[in-house]
Design a protein around this motif. Structure first.
Motif, PDB file in Angstrom:
ATOM      1  N   ARG A   1       0.821  -1.216   0.000  1.00  0.00           N
ATOM      2  CA  ARG A   1       0.000   0.000   0.000  1.00  0.00           C
ATOM      3  C   ARG A   1       0.850   1.259   0.000  1.00  0.00           C
ATOM      4  O   ARG A   1       1.938   1.270   0.567  1.00  0.00           O
ATOM      5  CB  ARG A   1      -0.853   0.039   1.273  1.00  0.00           C
ATOM      6  N   LEU A   2       0.296   2.276  -0.587  1.00  0.00           N
ATOM      7  CA  LEU A   2       0.840   3.627  -0.414  1.00  0.00           C
ATOM      8  C   LEU A   2      -0.264   4.440   0.249  1.00  0.00           C
ATOM      9  O   LEU A   2      -1.455   4.211  -0.023  1.00  0.00           O
ATOM     10  CB  LEU A   2       1.187   4.249  -1.771  1.00  0.00           C
ATOM     11  N   ASP A   3       0.112   5.394   1.087  1.00  0.00           N
ATOM     12  CA  ASP A   3      -0.896   6.246   1.726  1.00  0.00           C
ATOM     13  C   ASP A   3      -1.690   6.992   0.658  1.00  0.00           C
ATOM     14  O   ASP A   3      -1.208   7.186  -0.459  1.00  0.00           O
ATOM     15  CB  ASP A   3      -0.224   7.279   2.638  1.00  0.00           C
ATOM     16  N   LYS A   4      -2.849   7.464   1.056  1.00  0.00           N
ATOM     17  CA  LYS A   4      -3.717   8.169   0.106  1.00  0.00           C
ATOM     18  C   LYS A   4      -2.982   9.344  -0.561  1.00  0.00           C
ATOM     19  O   LYS A   4      -3.119   9.593  -1.754  1.00  0.00           O
ATOM     20  CB  LYS A   4      -4.969   8.665   0.847  1.00  0.00           C
ATOM     21  N   ASP A   5      -2.190  10.065   0.219  1.00  0.00           N
ATOM     22  CA  ASP A   5      -1.520  11.246  -0.359  1.00  0.00           C
ATOM     23  C   ASP A   5      -0.137  10.923  -0.927  1.00  0.00           C
ATOM     24  O   ASP A   5       0.569  11.829  -1.359  1.00  0.00           O
ATOM     25  CB  ASP A   5      -1.430  12.364   0.688  1.00  0.00           C
ATOM     26  N   THR A   6       0.274   9.665  -0.913  1.00  0.00           N
ATOM     27  CA  THR A   6       1.572   9.287  -1.493  1.00  0.00           C
ATOM     28  C   THR A   6       1.383   8.931  -2.963  1.00  0.00           C
ATOM     29  O   THR A   6       0.390   8.317  -3.335  1.00  0.00           O
ATOM     30  CB  THR A   6       2.178   8.078  -0.738  1.00  0.00           C
ATOM     31  N   GLU A   7       2.359   9.331  -3.775  1.00  0.00           N
ATOM     32  CA  GLU A   7       2.309   9.044  -5.209  1.00  0.00           C
ATOM     33  C   GLU A   7       3.321   7.942  -5.540  1.00  0.00           C
ATOM     34  O   GLU A   7       4.152   7.585  -4.726  1.00  0.00           O
ATOM     35  CB  GLU A   7       2.718  10.289  -6.005  1.00  0.00           C
TER      36      GLU A   7
ATOM     37  N   TYR B   1       3.012   0.804   8.621  1.00  0.00           N
ATOM     38  CA  TYR B   1       2.002   1.848   8.411  1.00  0.00           C
ATOM     39  C   TYR B   1       2.600   3.246   8.589  1.00  0.00           C
ATOM     40  O   TYR B   1       3.168   3.553   9.635  1.00  0.00           O
ATOM     41  CB  TYR B   1       0.860   1.593   9.402  1.00  0.00           C
ATOM     42  N   HIS B   2       2.467   4.087   7.597  1.00  0.00           N
ATOM     43  CA  HIS B   2       2.968   5.475   7.637  1.00  0.00           C
ATOM     44  C   HIS B   2       4.443   5.549   8.029  1.00  0.00           C
ATOM     45  O   HIS B   2       4.874   6.496   8.698  1.00  0.00           O
ATOM     46  CB  HIS B   2       2.193   6.321   8.656  1.00  0.00           C
ATOM     47  N   GLN B   3       5.208   4.543   7.652  1.00  0.00           N
ATOM     48  CA  GLN B   3       6.551   4.425   8.232  1.00  0.00           C
ATOM     49  C   GLN B   3       7.453   5.651   8.021  1.00  0.00           C
ATOM     50  O   GLN B   3       8.052   6.157   8.969  1.00  0.00           O
ATOM     51  CB  GLN B   3       7.242   3.171   7.678  1.00  0.00           C
ATOM     52  N   ILE B   4       7.566   6.096   6.789  1.00  0.00           N
ATOM     53  CA  ILE B   4       8.499   7.210   6.531  1.00  0.00           C
ATOM     54  C   ILE B   4       7.996   8.473   7.224  1.00  0.00           C
ATOM     55  O   ILE B   4       8.760   9.223   7.836  1.00  0.00           O
ATOM     56  CB  ILE B   4       8.677   7.430   5.017  1.00  0.00           C
ATOM     57  N   LYS B   5       6.689   8.673   7.158  1.00  0.00           N
ATOM     58  CA  LYS B   5       6.133   9.867   7.811  1.00  0.00           C
ATOM     59  C   LYS B   5       6.406   9.844   9.312  1.00  0.00           C
ATOM     60  O   LYS B   5       6.765  10.858   9.897  1.00  0.00           O
ATOM     61  CB  LYS B   5       4.627   9.949   7.562  1.00  0.00           C
ATOM     62  N   ARG B   6       6.242   8.661   9.895  1.00  0.00           N
ATOM     63  CA  ARG B   6       6.441   8.572  11.343  1.00  0.00           C
ATOM     64  C   ARG B   6       7.920   8.726  11.704  1.00  0.00           C
ATOM     65  O   ARG B   6       8.263   9.364  12.700  1.00  0.00           O
ATOM     66  CB  ARG B   6       5.879   7.252  11.861  1.00  0.00           C
TER      67      ARG B   6
ATOM     68  N   TYR C   1       5.869  15.771   1.027  1.00  0.00           N
ATOM     69  CA  TYR C   1       5.604  15.110  -0.263  1.00  0.00           C
ATOM     70  C   TYR C   1       6.350  13.783  -0.270  1.00  0.00           C
ATOM     71  O   TYR C   1       7.499  13.718   0.170  1.00  0.00           O
ATOM     72  CB  TYR C   1       6.097  16.002  -1.409  1.00  0.00           C
ATOM     73  N   LEU C   2       5.675  12.747  -0.763  1.00  0.00           N
ATOM     74  CA  LEU C   2       6.291  11.415  -0.772  1.00  0.00           C
ATOM     75  C   LEU C   2       5.913  10.681  -2.054  1.00  0.00           C
ATOM     76  O   LEU C   2       4.739  10.666  -2.436  1.00  0.00           O
ATOM     77  CB  LEU C   2       5.786  10.637   0.452  1.00  0.00           C
ATOM     78  N   LYS C   3       6.929  10.088  -2.676  1.00  0.00           N
ATOM     79  CA  LYS C   3       6.674   9.386  -3.940  1.00  0.00           C
ATOM     80  C   LYS C   3       7.550   8.145  -3.989  1.00  0.00           C
ATOM     81  O   LYS C   3       8.770   8.230  -3.778  1.00  0.00           O
ATOM     82  CB  LYS C   3       7.040  10.316  -5.093  1.00  0.00           C
TER      83      LYS C   3
ATOM     84  N   ILE D   1      12.515   2.360  -2.768  1.00  0.00           N
ATOM     85  CA  ILE D   1      13.132   3.687  -2.677  1.00  0.00           C
ATOM     86  C   ILE D   1      12.059   4.761  -2.893  1.00  0.00           C
ATOM     87  O   ILE D   1      11.262   4.674  -3.839  1.00  0.00           O
ATOM     88  CB  ILE D   1      14.272   3.851  -3.704  1.00  0.00           C
ATOM     89  N   TYR D   2      12.070   5.735  -2.003  1.00  0.00           N
ATOM     90  CA  TYR D   2      11.100   6.836  -2.044  1.00  0.00           C
ATOM     91  C   TYR D   2      11.832   8.167  -2.166  1.00  0.00           C
ATOM     92  O   TYR D   2      12.883   8.355  -1.560  1.00  0.00           O
ATOM     93  CB  TYR D   2      10.295   6.894  -0.738  1.00  0.00           C
ATOM     94  N   PHE D   3      11.229   9.067  -2.913  1.00  0.00           N
ATOM     95  CA  PHE D   3      11.673  10.454  -2.905  1.00  0.00           C
ATOM     96  C   PHE D   3      10.835  11.166  -1.863  1.00  0.00           C
ATOM     97  O   PHE D   3       9.602  11.009  -1.836  1.00  0.00           O
ATOM     98  CB  PHE D   3      11.450  11.089  -4.288  1.00  0.00           C
TER      99      PHE D   3
END
Ligand code: URA
Length: 238
Positions: free
Chosen positions: A102-108, A185-190, A201-203, A133-135
């Motif tokens: 999954r990607l979060d709703k606001d993640t591209e 869940y929400h790992q990078i954000k957390r 911003y997360l992609k 890998i995420y930007f």
């Protein structure tokens, strides 16, 4: 009875043109004998169909690369909100596809849609060591301390332990590439919230051997190429 090229292309692993090439190259065996032509017809039941010696199930598997846009749920259905399946044409919406991870709703970014549960499992299992890998762009400036904290493996405020992760700072101080081997869940954000640098911003750019196709705009998708599928197959066997 169905045409051989239809049965093989229906697996989602090869286009009809690729099937023709495979047959011409003698790489397709039907009941132990080399297939002669794409038009040959067979009854699927009990059919021993092999490509390069490996059995091919007659079931239709699909593997699609989607550039997930922001604002869409990584789910198969939702009573109120738009899901990634709503971005597909009707015949694919009926094919039992689901997002592998999954990607979060606001993640591209890169999302694999498939109906191959076994493959999805091997891609997502932490034991497969599939890096993603995420930007990321944050509020504030990233520093060496953030890199070190990611590399050491963070423990989040609720006690959640994260595996060591990569944080590579980019030219702009608020931008970085983050490499994860898991997907909590929400790992990078957390993780970044805890560092005092909330994500703006997360992609997702890559998932194991798959790289987001730069020709795909947000909301667009395409089938995986034969080469990409072969790379995923290698993970299945790993
Ligand atoms: N980490 C997040 O916080 N969100 C995602 O969508 C993916 C990784």
């Amino acid at each position: 009875m169905e045409r051989l090229d239809k049965i093989l292309a229906g697996t989602g692993r090869w286009s009809r043109r690729e099937v023709k090439e495979l047959i011409r190259a003698g790489r397709v065996l039907v009941n132990g004998l080399p297939a002669r032509a794409p038009e040959e017809k067979y009854d699927r039941s009990g059919l021993d169909l092999r490509v390069d010696g490996a059995p091919v199930s007659g079931e239709a598997f699909y593997y699609l690369m989607l550039h997930k846009p922001s604002g869409v749920l990584s789910a198969t259905e939702d009573p109120r909100q738009k899901t990634v399946l709503d971005l597909l044409p009707a015949h694919l919406r009926r094919a039992g596809l689901f997002p592998a991870g999954r990607l979060d709703k606001d993640t591209e970014g890169l999302l694999l849609l498939t109906n191959d549960g076994v493959l999805a499992h091997s891609l997502l299992s932490p034991r497969s060591h599939v890096d993603k890998i995420y930007f990321v762009r944050v509020e504030g400036a990233l520093d060496q301390g953030d890199e070190a904290a990611f590399a050491a493996g963070m423990i989040l405020e609720d006690g959640l332990e994260c595996l060591p992760a990569g944080l590579e700072r980019l030219e702009r101080p608020d931008e970085a590439l983050v490499t994860l081997r898991e997907g909590k869940y929400h790992q990078i954000k957390r993780m970044l919230e805890q560092r005092g640098k909330p994500v703006r911003y997360l992609k997702r750019l890559t998932m194991g051997p798959l790289q987001l196709d730069s020709a795909l705009n947000p909301g667009e998708w395409r089938p995986l190429t034969a080469r990409e599928q072969a790379a995923l197959e290698r993970l299945r066997r790993a």
